[in-house]
Design a protein around this motif. Structure first.
Motif, PDB file in Angstrom:
ATOM      1  N   LYS A  43       5.986  -5.125  -3.036  1.00  0.00           N
ATOM      2  CA  LYS A  43       4.890  -5.065  -4.005  1.00  0.00           C
ATOM      3  C   LYS A  43       3.962  -3.902  -3.673  1.00  0.00           C
ATOM      4  CE  LYS A  43       1.128  -7.901  -5.917  1.00  0.00           C
ATOM      5  NZ  LYS A  43       0.061  -6.902  -5.737  1.00  0.00           N
ATOM      6  N   VAL A  44       3.535  -3.182  -4.715  1.00  0.00           N
ATOM      7  CA  VAL A  44       2.608  -2.071  -4.503  1.00  0.00           C
ATOM      8  C   VAL A  44       1.226  -2.601  -4.149  1.00  0.00           C
ATOM      9  CG1 VAL A  44       1.521  -0.042  -5.526  1.00  0.00           C
ATOM     10  CG2 VAL A  44       3.891  -0.587  -6.098  1.00  0.00           C
ATOM     11  N   VAL A  45       0.616  -2.000  -3.128  1.00  0.00           N
ATOM     12  CA  VAL A  45      -0.698  -2.385  -2.629  1.00  0.00           C
ATOM     13  C   VAL A  45      -1.618  -1.174  -2.715  1.00  0.00           C
ATOM     14  CG1 VAL A  45      -1.970  -3.154  -0.581  1.00  0.00           C
ATOM     15  CG2 VAL A  45       0.305  -4.072  -1.048  1.00  0.00           C
ATOM     16  N   ALA A  46      -2.896  -1.406  -3.018  1.00  0.00           N
ATOM     17  CA  ALA A  46      -3.885  -0.330  -3.064  1.00  0.00           C
ATOM     18  C   ALA A  46      -5.048  -0.668  -2.138  1.00  0.00           C
ATOM     19  CB  ALA A  46      -4.399  -0.121  -4.489  1.00  0.00           C
ATOM     20  N   LEU A  47      -5.377   0.249  -1.243  1.00  0.00           N
ATOM     21  CA  LEU A  47      -6.516   0.119  -0.336  1.00  0.00           C
ATOM     22  C   LEU A  47      -7.363   1.377  -0.428  1.00  0.00           C
ATOM     23  CD1 LEU A  47      -4.702  -1.126   2.916  1.00  0.00           C
ATOM     24  CD2 LEU A  47      -5.764  -2.546   1.147  1.00  0.00           C
ATOM     25  N   GLU A  48      -8.631   1.266  -0.022  1.00  0.00           N
ATOM     26  CA  GLU A  48      -9.419   2.490   0.074  1.00  0.00           C
ATOM     27  C   GLU A  48      -8.823   3.341   1.184  1.00  0.00           C
ATOM     28  OE1 GLU A  48     -13.487   1.895   1.223  1.00  0.00           O
ATOM     29  OE2 GLU A  48     -13.024  -0.011   2.201  1.00  0.00           O
ATOM     30  N   ASP A  49      -8.797   4.639   0.959  1.00  0.00           N
ATOM     31  CA  ASP A  49      -8.103   5.556   1.873  1.00  0.00           C
ATOM     32  C   ASP A  49      -9.014   5.931   3.048  1.00  0.00           C
ATOM     33  OD1 ASP A  49      -6.169   7.146   2.939  1.00  0.00           O
ATOM     34  OD2 ASP A  49      -6.203   8.666   1.361  1.00  0.00           O
ATOM     35  N   PHE A  50      -9.276   4.935   3.905  1.00  0.00           N
ATOM     36  CA  PHE A  50     -10.247   5.132   4.989  1.00  0.00           C
ATOM     37  C   PHE A  50      -9.881   4.242   6.173  1.00  0.00           C
ATOM     38  CE2 PHE A  50     -14.158   4.338   7.309  1.00  0.00           C
ATOM     39  CZ  PHE A  50     -14.802   5.577   7.300  1.00  0.00           C
ATOM     40  N   CYS A  51      -9.564   4.854   7.295  1.00  0.00           N
ATOM     41  CA  CYS A  51      -9.263   4.076   8.495  1.00  0.00           C
ATOM     42  C   CYS A  51     -10.565   3.573   9.106  1.00  0.00           C
ATOM     43  CB  CYS A  51      -8.504   4.922   9.511  1.00  0.00           C
ATOM     44  SG  CYS A  51      -8.147   4.032  11.049  1.00  0.00           S
ATOM     45  N   PRO A  52     -10.677   2.263   9.370  1.00  0.00           N
ATOM     46  CA  PRO A  52     -11.926   1.729   9.902  1.00  0.00           C
ATOM     47  C   PRO A  52     -12.205   2.150  11.345  1.00  0.00           C
ATOM     48  CG  PRO A  52     -10.247   0.011   9.833  1.00  0.00           C
ATOM     49  CD  PRO A  52      -9.684   1.197   9.134  1.00  0.00           C
ATOM     50  N   HIS A  53     -11.242   2.789  11.984  1.00  0.00           N
ATOM     51  CA  HIS A  53     -11.459   3.222  13.369  1.00  0.00           C
ATOM     52  C   HIS A  53     -12.282   4.509  13.435  1.00  0.00           C
ATOM     53  CE1 HIS A  53      -9.685   5.367  17.103  1.00  0.00           C
ATOM     54  NE2 HIS A  53     -10.728   4.644  17.473  1.00  0.00           N
ATOM     55  N   ARG A  54     -11.719   5.601  12.915  1.00  0.00           N
ATOM     56  CA  ARG A  54     -12.420   6.894  12.986  1.00  0.00           C
ATOM     57  C   ARG A  54     -12.572   7.559  11.620  1.00  0.00           C
ATOM     58  NH1 ARG A  54     -15.445   7.683  16.975  1.00  0.00           N
ATOM     59  NH2 ARG A  54     -15.109   9.942  16.971  1.00  0.00           N
ATOM     60  N   ARG A  90      -8.055  -4.125  21.317  1.00  0.00           N
ATOM     61  CA  ARG A  90      -8.376  -5.377  20.639  1.00  0.00           C
ATOM     62  C   ARG A  90      -9.101  -5.029  19.333  1.00  0.00           C
ATOM     63  NH1 ARG A  90     -11.166  -9.522  24.715  1.00  0.00           N
ATOM     64  NH2 ARG A  90     -10.744 -10.863  22.899  1.00  0.00           N
ATOM     65  N   VAL A  91      -8.578  -5.501  18.224  1.00  0.00           N
ATOM     66  CA  VAL A  91      -9.109  -5.079  16.926  1.00  0.00           C
ATOM     67  C   VAL A  91      -9.581  -6.258  16.073  1.00  0.00           C
ATOM     68  CG1 VAL A  91      -7.668  -3.006  16.871  1.00  0.00           C
ATOM     69  CG2 VAL A  91      -6.791  -5.149  15.905  1.00  0.00           C
ATOM     70  N   GLN A  92      -9.714  -7.430  16.697  1.00  0.00           N
ATOM     71  CA  GLN A  92     -10.064  -8.610  15.910  1.00  0.00           C
ATOM     72  C   GLN A  92     -11.409  -8.473  15.192  1.00  0.00           C
ATOM     73  OE1 GLN A  92      -8.802  -8.656  18.924  1.00  0.00           O
ATOM     74  NE2 GLN A  92      -6.866  -9.785  18.678  1.00  0.00           N
ATOM     75  N   GLY A  93     -12.313  -7.697  15.719  1.00  0.00           N
ATOM     76  CA  GLY A  93     -13.634  -7.558  15.109  1.00  0.00           C
ATOM     77  C   GLY A  93     -13.758  -6.421  14.113  1.00  0.00           C
ATOM     78  N   PHE A  94     -12.657  -5.711  13.864  1.00  0.00           N
ATOM     79  CA  PHE A  94     -12.726  -4.590  12.939  1.00  0.00           C
ATOM     80  C   PHE A  94     -13.035  -5.100  11.527  1.00  0.00           C
ATOM     81  CE2 PHE A  94     -10.617  -0.519  14.588  1.00  0.00           C
ATOM     82  CZ  PHE A  94     -11.146  -0.710  15.856  1.00  0.00           C
ATOM     83  N   PRO A  95     -13.895  -4.404  10.783  1.00  0.00           N
ATOM     84  CA  PRO A  95     -14.191  -4.816   9.407  1.00  0.00           C
ATOM     85  C   PRO A  95     -12.994  -4.538   8.497  1.00  0.00           C
ATOM     86  CG  PRO A  95     -15.231  -2.713   9.876  1.00  0.00           C
ATOM     87  CD  PRO A  95     -14.651  -3.193  11.185  1.00  0.00           C
ATOM     88  N   CYS A  96     -12.869  -5.344   7.447  1.00  0.00           N
ATOM     89  CA  CYS A  96     -11.826  -5.103   6.445  1.00  0.00           C
ATOM     90  C   CYS A  96     -12.197  -3.877   5.612  1.00  0.00           C
ATOM     91  CB  CYS A  96     -11.687  -6.302   5.520  1.00  0.00           C
ATOM     92  SG  CYS A  96     -10.998  -7.763   6.293  1.00  0.00           S
ATOM     93  N   ILE A  97     -11.190  -3.191   5.118  1.00  0.00           N
ATOM     94  CA  ILE A  97     -11.435  -2.174   4.104  1.00  0.00           C
ATOM     95  C   ILE A  97     -11.101  -2.785   2.755  1.00  0.00           C
ATOM     96  CG2 ILE A  97     -11.055  -0.222   5.652  1.00  0.00           C
ATOM     97  CD1 ILE A  97      -8.286   0.092   4.374  1.00  0.00           C
ATOM     98  N   LYS A  98     -11.603  -2.169   1.701  1.00  0.00           N
ATOM     99  CA  LYS A  98     -11.485  -2.762   0.375  1.00  0.00           C
ATOM    100  C   LYS A  98     -10.065  -2.655  -0.154  1.00  0.00           C
ATOM    101  CE  LYS A  98     -13.967  -2.945  -4.041  1.00  0.00           C
ATOM    102  NZ  LYS A  98     -15.102  -2.393  -4.820  1.00  0.00           N
TER     103      LYS A  98
END
Length: 353
Positions: A43-54, A90-98
Motif C-alpha cells: 500500500k502506498v504511504v505518504a509521510l512528511e519528508d522530514f527525519c525526526p533525528h536531524r 534508543r528511539v522510543q521517545g522520538f516524536p511521530c512525523i505527520k
C-alpha cells in the motif's frame, strides 16, 4: 492566519503508479514536502519528508521491508509516522512525523493533504470510464510554473484554442459560437456547440481513426465540467453534420473526454495530469499512443502561455484582470474554491475568533 490558496480537505491526484518504484518518491503538494513509499502490504504511504533525528529528507533514503530508512543515519520509519529503530540508539521517545491519507484508484494515487480524520474514499470523484473496459485511456504529466487557478481559467474557456492551438484543434468558429455557463449540482458547466463546420486536423484524424469520412461538415461540441478542488472533465467530439450532434449515434461520431487533474505544488506551480478517455477502439494501443502524442503537443502549447502569463502577473501585481462573458466558467470555479477555503478556515478557527 496564513494565506491559504487551495482547499486542503479534499482529494488531489499525487502521481501515477508507474512513478513510484522500490525507492522513496518525493513530491511537493499544496506546499507540503512529502515522501511516498509502499509498505510491506504494497500500500502506498505518504509521510512528511522530514527525519525526526536531524531533519534530513527521508526521500534520500531507501525502503526495506516496508519501512523507510533514512539515508543519513539509518533511522527506520514506519508507515504510521513512528520511528521504529536506529542502529545502536534508543528511539522510543522520538516524536511521530505527520502521515497523510492516500488512496490508489482509477490508475492514480490520490492524496488528502488536510485533516486525515476527514478523508473518506467515497469522496473521490466517480470516474466511470476508468473502470469500464469499453473505454480506452492515455495520458501524461506536465510540471507547469503557474498558479493552478490559471490552468482552471484556461480549461473552462476554450476560446483560446483558435489562437494557441490553430494547427490542431483550433478553428475560427470556436470564438464565433456562443458560450453557456451554468451550475449542475456541484459542478460548473461551460458548453459550446458548433454546427456544420469542418473538422480541424486533430478531429479529422479522430474521424479517420473511427473509420468515418473526415472531409464532410460536422457538428462539434465542447462541454467543460469543473469540480472541486481542481478537476475538469471536458466532453469533446464531432459528428457528421445533421446526424444529431452530441446525441448522434456512435456510428456517426468521434467523441471523448479530456481528463484534467490539476494539483498545486506551490502558489505558482502545478502538477498537471492530462489525458483522453475514448469509447471507440479502446484496445487499440497504437491509437492510444497517437492520441497521447497529439494531445501532449497541444498541452505543451498551453504550458508556454501559462508560464509566461504567470510571470507577467508577478511583474504587474497591481494590474486588474478583466472578466468577460467567456470567462464565466472560470469565475464560477474560482468562487467555489474561495467558498471551500473559507469554510475550512472557519472550521479550524477557535471559538470566538
Amino acid at each position: 492566519m496564513s494565506l491559504q490558496n487551495h482547499p486542503m480537505n479534499t482529494w488531489y491526484v499525487a502521481f501515477t503508479p508507474d512513478e513510484i518504484t522500490d525507492k522513496p518518491f518525493a513530491r511537493q503538494i499544496c506546499g507540503i514536502r512529502l515522501v511516498f513509499f509502499r509498505n510491506e502490504q504494497g500500500k502506498v504511504v505518504a509521510l512528511e519528508d522530514f527525519c525526526p533525528h536531524r531533519g534530513a529528507p527521508l526521500s534520500l533514503g531507501t525502503v526495506e521491508n516496508g519501512q523507510l530508512v533514512c539515508g543519513y543515519h539509518g533511522l527506520r520509519m514506519g508507515d504510521d509516522g513512528e520511528t521504529k529503530s536506529m542502529p545502536n540508539q534508543r528511539v522510543q521517545g522520538f516524536p511521530c512525523i505527520k502521515s497523510y491519507a492516500v488512496v490508489e484508484r482509477y490508475g492514480f494515487i490520490w492524496l488528502w493533504p488536510g485533516d486525515k480524520a476527514l478523508a473518506k474514499e467515497e469522496l473521490l470523484p466517480v470516474l466511470e470510464w476508468a473502470e469500464n473496459p469499453n473505454w480506452g485511456y492515455g495520458g501524461g504529466l506536465y510540471h507547469i510554473n503557474c498558479d493552478y487557478r490559471l490552468m482552471i481559467d484556461n480549461l473552462m474557456d476554450l476560446t483560446h484554442e483558435t489562437y494557441v492551438h490553430a494547427s490542431s484543434i483550433g478553428q475560427k468558429e470556436i470564438d464565433e459560437s456562443p458560450v453557456s455557463t451554468k451550475m449542475e449540482g456541484q459542478s460548473v458547466v461551460t458548453s459550446r456547440f458548433m454546427e456544420n463546420v469542418m473538422a480541424p486536423p486533430f478531429w479529422a484524424a479522430a474521424l479517420r481513426a473511427n473509420e468515418l469520412a473526415d472531409d464532410v461538415p460536422v457538428d462539434r461540441w465542447q462541454i467543460c465540467r469543473f469540480n472541486l478542488p481542481s478537476h475538469i472533465m471536458i466532453e469533446v467530439g464531432v459528428a457528421h453534420a445533421g446526424k444529431g450532434g452530441y446525441n448522434a449515434d456512435k456510428a456517426h461520431k468521434a467523441s471523448s473526454i479530456v481528463v484534467d487533474f490539476i494539483t498545486p505544488e506551490s502558489d505558482t506551480s502545478i502538477w498537471y495530469f492530462w489525458g483522453m478517455a475514448r469509447d471507440f477502439k479502446p484496445q487499440d494501443t497504437a491509437l492510444t499512443d497517437t492520441i497521447r502524442t497529439g494531445q501532449g503537443e497541444i498541452f505543451a502549447e498551453d504550458l508556454e502561455v501559462l508560464e509566461q502569463q504567470q510571470q507577467n502577473l508577478l511583474r504587474y501585481p497591481d494590474k486588474k484582470i478583466l472578466k468577460l462573458d467567456i470567462d464565466a466558467g472560470g469565475v464560477q470555479a474560482r468562487r467555489m474554491i474561495e467558498r471551500a477555503i473559507k469554510q475550512e478556515q472557519a472550521a479550524n478557527r477557535p471559538n470566538g475568533e
